[in-house]
Write a protein that holds these residues in place. Structure first.
Motif, PDB file in Angstrom:
ATOM      1  N   MET A   1       0.657  -0.990  -0.151  1.00 49.73           N
ATOM      2  CA  MET A   1      -0.121   0.002   0.217  1.00 49.73           C
ATOM      3  C   MET A   1       0.933   1.241   0.132  1.00 49.73           C
ATOM      4  O   MET A   1       0.612   2.124  -0.441  1.00 49.73           O
ATOM      5  N   LEU A   2       2.126   1.904   0.796  1.00 49.20           N
ATOM      6  CA  LEU A   2       3.501   2.332   0.516  1.00 49.20           C
ATOM      7  C   LEU A   2       3.552   3.203  -0.684  1.00 49.20           C
ATOM      8  O   LEU A   2       3.566   4.152  -1.204  1.00 49.20           O
ATOM      9  N   TRP A   3       3.446   1.406  -1.380  1.00 54.01           N
ATOM     10  CA  TRP A   3       4.368   2.557  -2.916  1.00 54.01           C
ATOM     11  C   TRP A   3       3.119   2.823  -3.892  1.00 54.01           C
ATOM     12  O   TRP A   3       3.549   3.237  -4.757  1.00 54.01           O
ATOM     13  N   PRO A   4       2.064   2.646  -3.837  1.00 51.52           N
ATOM     14  CA  PRO A   4       0.995   2.925  -3.899  1.00 51.52           C
ATOM     15  C   PRO A   4       1.233   4.591  -4.091  1.00 51.52           C
ATOM     16  O   PRO A   4       0.559   5.653  -4.887  1.00 51.52           O
ATOM     17  N   MET A   5       1.176   4.804  -3.276  1.00 52.26           N
ATOM     18  CA  MET A   5       0.809   6.166  -2.543  1.00 52.26           C
ATOM     19  C   MET A   5       1.953   7.269  -2.841  1.00 52.26           C
ATOM     20  O   MET A   5       2.042   8.022  -2.887  1.00 52.26           O
ATOM     21  N   ILE A   6       2.979   6.583  -3.158  1.00 54.12           N
ATOM     22  CA  ILE A   6       4.824   7.182  -3.381  1.00 54.12           C
ATOM     23  C   ILE A   6       4.526   7.139  -4.514  1.00 54.12           C
ATOM     24  O   ILE A   6       4.416   8.475  -5.056  1.00 54.12           O
ATOM     25  N   ALA A   7       3.843   6.596  -5.524  1.00 53.53           N
ATOM     26  CA  ALA A   7       3.400   6.794  -6.516  1.00 53.53           C
ATOM     27  C   ALA A   7       2.718   8.284  -7.274  1.00 53.53           C
ATOM     28  O   ALA A   7       3.176   8.890  -7.929  1.00 53.53           O
ATOM     29  N   ILE A   8       1.413   7.698  -6.181  1.00 54.65           N
ATOM     30  CA  ILE A   8       0.815   9.108  -7.009  1.00 54.65           C
ATOM     31  C   ILE A   8       0.670  10.410  -6.488  1.00 54.65           C
ATOM     32  O   ILE A   8       0.721  11.271  -6.398  1.00 54.65           O
ATOM     33  N   ALA A   9       1.922  10.328  -5.292  1.00 54.44           N
ATOM     34  CA  ALA A   9       2.269  11.495  -4.559  1.00 54.44           C
ATOM     35  C   ALA A   9       3.189  11.935  -5.825  1.00 54.44           C
ATOM     36  O   ALA A   9       3.158  13.598  -5.986  1.00 54.44           O
ATOM     37  N   LEU A  10       4.364  11.297  -6.194  1.00 51.79           N
ATOM     38  CA  LEU A  10       5.381  11.925  -6.931  1.00 51.79           C
ATOM     39  C   LEU A  10       4.773  11.974  -8.837  1.00 51.79           C
ATOM     40  O   LEU A  10       4.960  13.253  -8.890  1.00 51.79           O
ATOM     41  N   GLY A  11       3.535  11.178  -8.932  1.00 48.30           N
ATOM     42  CA  GLY A  11       2.853  11.646 -10.199  1.00 48.30           C
ATOM     43  C   GLY A  11       2.104  12.886  -9.725  1.00 48.30           C
ATOM     44  O   GLY A  11       2.005  14.061 -10.664  1.00 48.30           O
ATOM     45  N   PHE A  12       1.152  13.353  -8.683  1.00 48.26           N
ATOM     46  CA  PHE A  12       1.133  14.769  -8.645  1.00 48.26           C
ATOM     47  C   PHE A  12       2.170  15.803  -8.615  1.00 48.26           C
ATOM     48  O   PHE A  12       1.657  16.525  -9.121  1.00 48.26           O
ATOM     49  N   ALA A  13       2.929  15.545  -7.669  1.00 49.18           N
ATOM     50  CA  ALA A  13       4.542  16.078  -7.992  1.00 49.18           C
ATOM     51  C   ALA A  13       5.152  16.988  -9.144  1.00 49.18           C
ATOM     52  O   ALA A  13       5.132  18.198  -9.558  1.00 49.18           O
ATOM     53  N   GLY A  14       4.613  15.865 -10.296  1.00 47.61           N
ATOM     54  CA  GLY A  14       5.274  15.511 -11.454  1.00 47.61           C
ATOM     55  C   GLY A  14       4.532  16.860 -12.234  1.00 47.61           C
ATOM     56  O   GLY A  14       4.493  18.060 -12.892  1.00 47.61           O
ATOM     57  N   ILE A  15       2.740  16.805 -12.048  1.00 44.21           N
ATOM     58  CA  ILE A  15       1.643  17.417 -12.246  1.00 44.21           C
ATOM     59  C   ILE A  15       2.371  18.986 -12.508  1.00 44.21           C
ATOM     60  O   ILE A  15       1.846  19.821 -12.758  1.00 44.21           O
ATOM     61  N   ALA A  16       2.458  18.539 -10.677  1.00 39.64           N
ATOM     62  CA  ALA A  16       2.178  20.380 -10.018  1.00 39.64           C
ATOM     63  C   ALA A  16       3.553  20.998 -10.584  1.00 39.64           C
ATOM     64  O   ALA A  16       3.214  22.480 -11.193  1.00 39.64           O
ATOM     65  N   VAL A  17       4.996  20.089 -11.036  1.00 40.19           N
ATOM     66  CA  VAL A  17       5.839  21.239 -11.535  1.00 40.19           C
ATOM     67  C   VAL A  17       5.495  21.144 -12.703  1.00 40.19           C
ATOM     68  O   VAL A  17       5.877  22.139 -14.012  1.00 40.19           O
ATOM     69  N   LEU A  18       5.057  20.686 -13.210  1.00 40.39           N
ATOM     70  CA  LEU A  18       4.899  20.863 -15.152  1.00 40.39           C
ATOM     71  C   LEU A  18       3.589  21.949 -14.904  1.00 40.39           C
ATOM     72  O   LEU A  18       3.879  23.011 -15.685  1.00 40.39           O
ATOM     73  N   GLY A  19       2.608  22.077 -14.213  1.00 42.07           N
ATOM     74  CA  GLY A  19       2.014  23.490 -14.099  1.00 42.07           C
ATOM     75  C   GLY A  19       2.285  24.925 -13.759  1.00 42.07           C
ATOM     76  O   GLY A  19       2.164  25.418 -14.780  1.00 42.07           O
ATOM     77  N   VAL A  20       3.674  24.253 -12.946  1.00 43.59           N
ATOM     78  CA  VAL A  20       4.401  25.365 -12.499  1.00 43.59           C
ATOM     79  C   VAL A  20       5.020  26.773 -14.436  1.00 43.59           C
ATOM     80  O   VAL A  20       5.248  27.265 -14.038  1.00 43.59           O
ATOM     81  N   LEU A  21       5.730  25.205 -14.613  1.00 42.53           N
ATOM     82  CA  LEU A  21       6.528  25.571 -15.679  1.00 42.53           C
ATOM     83  C   LEU A  21       5.634  25.832 -17.049  1.00 42.53           C
ATOM     84  O   LEU A  21       5.968  26.560 -17.283  1.00 42.53           O
ATOM     85  N   ALA A  22       4.708  25.905 -16.823  1.00 46.88           N
ATOM     86  CA  ALA A  22       3.763  25.774 -18.333  1.00 46.88           C
ATOM     87  C   ALA A  22       3.298  27.499 -17.766  1.00 46.88           C
ATOM     88  O   ALA A  22       3.518  28.874 -18.565  1.00 46.88           O
ATOM     89  N   VAL A  23       3.049  27.965 -16.582  1.00 46.26           N
ATOM     90  CA  VAL A  23       2.765  29.250 -16.202  1.00 46.26           C
ATOM     91  C   VAL A  23       3.728  30.168 -16.778  1.00 46.26           C
ATOM     92  O   VAL A  23       3.608  31.314 -16.730  1.00 46.26           O
ATOM     93  N   ARG A  24       5.564  29.794 -16.686  1.00 46.89           N
ATOM     94  CA  ARG A  24       6.265  30.919 -16.524  1.00 46.89           C
ATOM     95  C   ARG A  24       6.795  30.604 -18.364  1.00 46.89           C
ATOM     96  O   ARG A  24       6.817  31.841 -18.365  1.00 46.89           O
ATOM     97  N   VAL A  25       6.504  29.356 -18.638  1.00 45.45           N
ATOM     98  CA  VAL A  25       6.631  30.155 -20.510  1.00 45.45           C
ATOM     99  C   VAL A  25       4.941  30.835 -21.087  1.00 45.45           C
ATOM    100  O   VAL A  25       5.743  31.737 -21.543  1.00 45.45           O
ATOM    101  N   PHE A  26       3.868  31.091 -20.278  1.00 39.87           N
ATOM    102  CA  PHE A  26       2.939  31.541 -20.719  1.00 39.87           C
ATOM    103  C   PHE A  26       3.259  33.023 -19.920  1.00 39.87           C
ATOM    104  O   PHE A  26       2.652  34.243 -21.173  1.00 39.87           O
TER     105      PHE A  26
END
Length: 67
Positions: free
Chosen positions: A1-26
């Protein structure tokens, strides 16, 4: 159960980083668009000034060729 939660957290962090970079590009694209607009206006004004300055020269040169 720990690994799926880590994967979800890392996925969310990755999407957040992409969102921040998209705003900077805009923001940078908008800044570049403003600079391009200002530069094209300056080029247009310089072109009009050059055209106004060339008209008397062209007409005086035309008169000298007729003689």
């Amino acid at each position: 159960m720990l690994w799926p939660m880590i994967a979800i957290a890392l996925g969310f962090a990755g999407i957040a980083v992409l969102g921040v970079l998209a705003v900077r590009v805009f923001v940078e694209v908008r800044r570049l668009a403003r600079q391009v607009g200002a530069t094209s206006e300056r080029i247009q004004r310089a072109s009009e000034d050059l055209e106004r300055a060339a008209v008397p020269l062209a007409s005086s040169r035309h008169l000298h060729k007729r003689r």
